[in-house]
Design a protein around this motif. Structure first.
Motif, PDB file in Angstrom:
ATOM      1  N   VAL A 184      11.408 -35.912  23.151  1.00 50.78           N
ATOM      2  CA  VAL A 184      12.623 -36.529  23.686  1.00 50.78           C
ATOM      3  C   VAL A 184      13.423 -35.513  24.496  1.00 50.78           C
ATOM      4  O   VAL A 184      13.889 -35.802  25.606  1.00 50.78           O
ATOM      5  CB  VAL A 184      13.485 -37.116  22.551  1.00 50.78           C
ATOM      6  N   THR A 316      14.231 -42.573  27.738  1.00 55.24           N
ATOM      7  CA  THR A 316      14.057 -43.489  26.609  1.00 55.24           C
ATOM      8  C   THR A 316      12.717 -44.210  26.697  1.00 55.24           C
ATOM      9  O   THR A 316      11.979 -44.310  25.706  1.00 55.24           O
ATOM     10  CB  THR A 316      15.205 -44.517  26.572  1.00 55.24           C
ATOM     11  N   SER A 319       9.844 -41.853  25.955  1.00 55.83           N
ATOM     12  CA  SER A 319       9.786 -41.540  24.524  1.00 55.83           C
ATOM     13  C   SER A 319       9.160 -42.686  23.751  1.00 55.83           C
ATOM     14  O   SER A 319       8.272 -42.486  22.909  1.00 55.83           O
ATOM     15  CB  SER A 319      11.199 -41.246  23.998  1.00 55.83           C
ATOM     16  N   GLN A 483      16.385 -46.516  14.490  1.00 55.11           N
ATOM     17  CA  GLN A 483      17.490 -45.911  15.235  1.00 55.11           C
ATOM     18  C   GLN A 483      18.646 -46.884  15.374  1.00 55.11           C
ATOM     19  O   GLN A 483      18.478 -48.091  15.271  1.00 55.11           O
ATOM     20  CB  GLN A 483      17.024 -45.497  16.631  1.00 55.11           C
ATOM     21  N   TRP A 489      20.126 -46.083  23.059  1.00 52.77           N
ATOM     22  CA  TRP A 489      19.607 -45.739  21.741  1.00 52.77           C
ATOM     23  C   TRP A 489      20.008 -44.324  21.328  1.00 52.77           C
ATOM     24  O   TRP A 489      20.000 -43.403  22.141  1.00 52.77           O
ATOM     25  CB  TRP A 489      18.084 -45.843  21.734  1.00 52.77           C
ATOM     26  N   LYS A 491      18.502 -41.743  20.022  1.00 48.81           N
ATOM     27  CA  LYS A 491      17.103 -41.386  19.802  1.00 48.81           C
ATOM     28  C   LYS A 491      16.956 -40.204  18.844  1.00 48.81           C
ATOM     29  O   LYS A 491      17.603 -39.167  19.021  1.00 48.81           O
ATOM     30  CB  LYS A 491      16.433 -41.074  21.141  1.00 48.81           C
TER      31      LYS A 491
END
Length: 503
Positions: A184, A316, A319, A483, A489, A491
């Protein structure tokens, strides 16, 4: 003597006044609840009684980062339209994309944005909206300036820039050796460096260890998360004044300073005479008479907007896609085989050729469906006269939204909605899926201007990663999907190890 005797007599009067105020306040709130539940124009729409009564349950879920899962549970129970607040409806019916966000024929007024939902702004220019917040009169003007910079022809000119940054990512992973690391973080580094060069004319130097910008990137999410709390004040102004008082002056000044720094970098870029293929050299900033189409404030606020919209979102999706692939080895192998058999060397991976890989495209679409980077719905006000949305008549003034994540996970729209199945995007076995419900870049005149950029960036990064390394998910990231969401998000680290391939 008389003044001393008068003081006690005034105490009951003050108490009575206070008691009367409390009674009036409680009476008003009870009356409001009764009206919202039993007499409001939305009273016949499905949903829990408490969401009809007050917006407080909605705001509690937003503050806790639980709105997304809560909203999904409501839709699973009540159907594709749910009353989530006294004056707000949430939709997961795919037809609502066109009815809410699309063009309206016959001179009908478009749905206006619910500004309480949007926290994005630049405190150095508080009265100047970014592109997504401009009114209907100014939006076409501002968008026209940037359209060319995000076109496919412009992206072809920027291809060497993308390749340079992807090479930095690959070198950073190679340097990790056998040690585990967080994907990430590296995805944030590459997306911010790419957008830094496109917006500021130079990268942020995240892979080179620029600690100031590393902290800036990390702080952006904290700012987004805090803004979820600030939304209370948009509905209850008293809390907004209280929050302004409670936020430490130091934090307010640090936030302001980050925007000042970004503005200074834009001013520096504007002063340079260069054909460097970034947003500014490829946009139509001047009219045919050489006059600027944008004010300095509009350049500043939109630069900051692009930095957020073009970075966090792509990081995002990358990931999520790599997590899903690592959890599904057969699908990872199929994608890796497609990449390795389509190219004999990494230098042949051009933007144009990568766009022709069907399974890579399917993996990206499926990742957008299951883990949309902006998972909530974007609120709009129903205009005067009301409107029909997905077959439902909705009165004027109602806030309506189509929820990204929960529309894409609705069993009425997609078969096996919670499973990662890239094949659904080309396999006839999934012809029953309602693809009309899938609009990951929104819909209509205000859809995402960076759609082409996002797809090219995702294809290039993912293809080069899988060509160069075999990744292994670490045990602590097995539950990575667990999450919270605050507009974007929150993350967790995606811990992996990487082994160079033998190609």
């Amino acid at each position: 003597m008389n003044s001393r005797m008068e003081t006690p007599s005034m105490i009951p009067i003050a108490l009575l006044a206070l008691l009367g105020t409390v009674v009036l306040y409680l009476t008003y709130n009870v009356a409001t609840i009764v009206y919202n539940v039993f007499f409001h124009p939305l009273r016949n729409y499905p949903g829990p009684w408490y969401t009809a009564a007050s917006r407080v349950p909605y705001l509690i879920k937003v503050i806790k980062g639980d709105y997304l899962t809560w909203n999904q549970s409501l839709h699973r129970r009540y159907g594709q339209v749910v009353r989530v607040a006294p004056e707000e409806l949430s939709f997961t019916d795919g037809r609502s994309w066109r009815d809410i966000y699309g063009h309206r024929s016959g001179g009908k007024v478009t749905f206006s944005k619910d500004r309480r939902f949007y926290f994005i702004g630049n405190p150095t220019h508080p009265e100047t909206p970014i592109l997504v917040m401009t009114d209907d009169q100014n939006h076409p003007r501002v968008r026209k300036v940037f359209n060319n910079a995000f076109s496919n022809s412009a992206l072809q000119k920027q291809e060497p820039l993308f390749l340079e940054h992807v090479d930095r990512l690959l070198k950073a992973i190679e340097q990790k050796g056998p040690a585990k690391f967080d994907l990430v973080t590296l995805f944030h580094y590459i997306t911010f460096d790419i957008m830094g060069e496109l917006v500021f004319g130079e990268p942020l130097g995240l892979f080179d260890g620029n600690e100031y910008y590393r902290a800036w990137v990390k702080g952006l999410f904290s700012d987004i998360k805090a803004s979820s709390i600030w939304r209370i004040g948009y509905y209850y102004p008293f809390f907004l004044r209280l929050l302004e008082f409670l936020v430490p002056k130091k934090l307010q000044e640090e936030r302001l300073e980050s925007f000042r720094l970004a503005n200074a970098r834009i001013d520096k870029r504007m002063a340079e005479q260069t054909n460097h293929p970034d947003i500014w050299s490829l946009s139509e900033r001047e009219d045919k008479d050489g006059k600027p189409r944008l004010s300095v404030g509009e350049m500043h606020v939109n630069a900051s907007g692009f930095m957020l919209a073009g970075t966090e979102t792509s990081a995002t999706v990358l990931s999520a896609m790599n997590y899903y692939l690592l959890k599904h080895p057969a699908k990872l192998k199929r994608l890796t085989d497609e990449i390795s058999t389509s190219f004999t060397r990494t230098e042949d991976m051009t933007l144009e050729r990568l766009a022709q890989l069907p399974y890579l495209a399917a993996c990206i679409e499926e990742s957008l469906r299951l883990f949309h980077p902006a998972p909530n719905g974007f609120g709009r006000f129903v205009p005067q006269g009301g409107a029909t949305i997905a077959g439902h008549w909705v009165p004027e003034g109602t806030v309506v939204a189509t929820e990204h994540n929960n529309t894409y996970r609705d069993p009425a729209n997609f078969r096996r909605p919670d499973d990662f199945i890239p094949e659904r995007w080309f396999d006839p076995a999934f012809n029953s899926d309602r693809k009309i419900a899938f609009e990951p870049f929104s819909y209509g005149p205000r859809n995402c201007i960076g759609k082409n950029l996002a797809y090219h960036e995702l294809r290039l990064i993912e293809a080069k990663l899988l060509w160069s390394f075999d990744f292994h998910l670490q045990e602590e990231s097995n539950d990575w999907l667990d999450q919270k969401a605050y507009m974007v998000w929150e993350k967790n680290p995606l811990m992996v190890t990487a082994t160079p391939t033998k190609r």
